[in-house]
Design a protein around this motif. Sequence first.
Motif, short mmCIF file in Angstrom:
data_model
loop_
_atom_site.label_atom_id
_atom_site.label_comp_id
_atom_site.label_asym_id
_atom_site.label_seq_id
_atom_site.Cartn_x
_atom_site.Cartn_y
_atom_site.Cartn_z
N GLY A 1 0.85 -1.19 0.00
CA GLY A 1 0.00 0.00 0.00
C GLY A 1 0.88 1.24 0.00
O GLY A 1 1.86 1.30 0.75
N TYR A 2 0.54 2.21 -0.83
CA TYR A 2 1.32 3.45 -0.84
C TYR A 2 0.44 4.62 -1.23
O TYR A 2 -0.65 4.44 -1.78
N SER A 3 0.90 5.84 -0.92
CA SER A 3 0.22 7.06 -1.33
C SER A 3 1.24 7.94 -2.02
O SER A 3 2.43 7.91 -1.68
N GLU A 4 0.74 8.71 -2.96
CA GLU A 4 1.65 9.55 -3.73
C GLU A 4 0.98 10.89 -3.97
O GLU A 4 -0.20 10.94 -4.27
N GLN A 5 1.73 11.99 -3.84
CA GLN A 5 1.20 13.33 -4.15
C GLN A 5 2.27 14.09 -4.90
O GLN A 5 3.46 13.75 -4.84
N GLY A 6 1.86 15.17 -5.59
CA GLY A 6 2.83 16.01 -6.30
C GLY A 6 2.98 15.57 -7.74
O GLY A 6 2.43 14.54 -8.15
N ALA A 7 3.76 16.35 -8.50
CA ALA A 7 3.93 16.07 -9.93
C ALA A 7 4.79 14.82 -10.12
O ALA A 7 5.82 14.69 -9.45
N PRO A 8 4.40 13.90 -11.03
CA PRO A 8 5.17 12.66 -11.22
C PRO A 8 6.61 12.91 -11.70
O PRO A 8 7.48 12.08 -11.45
N ASP A 9 6.85 14.08 -12.35
CA ASP A 9 8.23 14.33 -12.82
C ASP A 9 9.04 15.20 -11.85
O ASP A 9 10.17 15.56 -12.13
N ALA A 10 8.46 15.52 -10.69
CA ALA A 10 9.21 16.29 -9.67
C ALA A 10 10.18 15.33 -8.97
O ALA A 10 9.97 14.12 -8.97
N PRO A 11 11.26 15.87 -8.36
CA PRO A 11 12.17 14.99 -7.61
C PRO A 11 11.43 14.28 -6.46
O PRO A 11 10.56 14.88 -5.82
N ALA A 12 11.78 13.01 -6.23
CA ALA A 12 11.00 12.19 -5.30
C ALA A 12 11.56 12.22 -3.87
O ALA A 12 12.78 12.19 -3.66
N VAL A 13 10.64 12.25 -2.91
CA VAL A 13 10.98 12.05 -1.49
C VAL A 13 10.15 10.85 -1.03
O VAL A 13 8.94 10.82 -1.22
N ILE A 14 10.81 9.85 -0.46
CA ILE A 14 10.10 8.65 0.01
C ILE A 14 10.15 8.59 1.54
O ILE A 14 11.22 8.70 2.14
N PHE A 15 8.98 8.40 2.14
CA PHE A 15 8.87 8.36 3.61
C PHE A 15 8.66 6.92 4.09
O PHE A 15 7.81 6.20 3.56
N ILE A 16 9.40 6.54 5.13
CA ILE A 16 9.26 5.20 5.71
C ILE A 16 8.88 5.35 7.20
O ILE A 16 9.63 5.98 7.97
N HIS A 17 7.75 4.75 7.57
CA HIS A 17 7.22 4.93 8.92
C HIS A 17 7.94 4.07 9.96
O HIS A 17 8.72 3.17 9.64
N GLY A 18 7.63 4.33 11.23
CA GLY A 18 8.17 3.54 12.33
C GLY A 18 7.26 2.37 12.68
O GLY A 18 6.24 2.12 12.03
N PHE A 19 7.61 1.67 13.75
CA PHE A 19 6.92 0.45 14.20
C PHE A 19 6.17 0.71 15.50
O PHE A 19 6.77 1.28 16.42
N PRO A 20 4.95 0.24 15.61
CA PRO A 20 4.12 -0.51 14.65
C PRO A 20 3.04 0.40 14.07
O PRO A 20 1.88 0.34 14.46
N PHE A 21 3.47 1.24 13.12
CA PHE A 21 2.58 2.26 12.58
C PHE A 21 2.35 1.99 11.09
O PHE A 21 2.52 0.85 10.64
#
Length: 264
Positions: A11-31
């Motif tokens: 499962g993932y969510s994405e916002q912003g322009a697809p050609d903009a530079p990407a930032v990927i967020f990884i959550h903590g446990f158990p979240f």
Amino acid sequence: MRVRVNDIMVGYSEQGAPDAPAVIFIHGFPFNRSMWREQMDALAEEWRVVAYDVRGHGESGGGEKSFSIKLFAQDLIALMDTLEIERAVLCGLSMGGYIALNAILTHPDRFKALVLSDTQCGADTPEAKKKRLNAIESIEKNGIEAFTDAGLPNFFAPESLESRQNTVEHVRSMMSATPETTLVKTLRAFYEREESCSKLQEIRVPTLILVGEEDKITPPEAAKLMHQKIEGSQLEIIAHAGHLSNIERPAEFNDALATFLGSL
Ligand code: MLT
């Protein structure tokens, strides 16, 4: 949204322009990925922001394999391939930081900057390993609600527990929604995880280290150690925040993050 990654659906969510530079967020446990909502909203105008659920958490399947930080990092790289993200800025909190460190050390070419929040480079001490085993035993015996009730206050600064009821309830709901098998398999992965402190000098990308001043789980000393070892890294200590600095103090966290990203 969900996509196939290795042997599971993620499962993932994405916002912003697809050609903009990407930032990927990884959550903590158990979240789960919902803990990054405020950061996604704040950055989506300029960045392609992606947050995903780590294997077994949120809307991601757990699969049949045993969990390990290495497996979690392999999932991240495979997700980047699927989403056609060649290089990204990686932002991980706690367990997310363990995954981020593993991923950048094994795939340095895939990342252009790193944000490590409320995390550490050390392996579990013998005392921490004992606590992991006790936690597994207690989950198996007493279930998730008892684990959630006992663990919840430790994540927050006392001020947040008093004044941020909605945030505390959000964290409680993420914890109680995490399947028992995920809790047990992830605690085992933590028990077995290797240290990465001795390899931090290999990190050559701009790095921001954030930590809540009152983080009891991965305290400021752990952040300072990583700061010493990662050449050129920046350290921000967030006042009145515990272990979940991004949701306890989103304005301060987002300011530090935006300033860092703006400098890249
Ligand atoms: C987390 O927030 O991801 C956990 O507290 C990490 C840990 O228990 O080591």
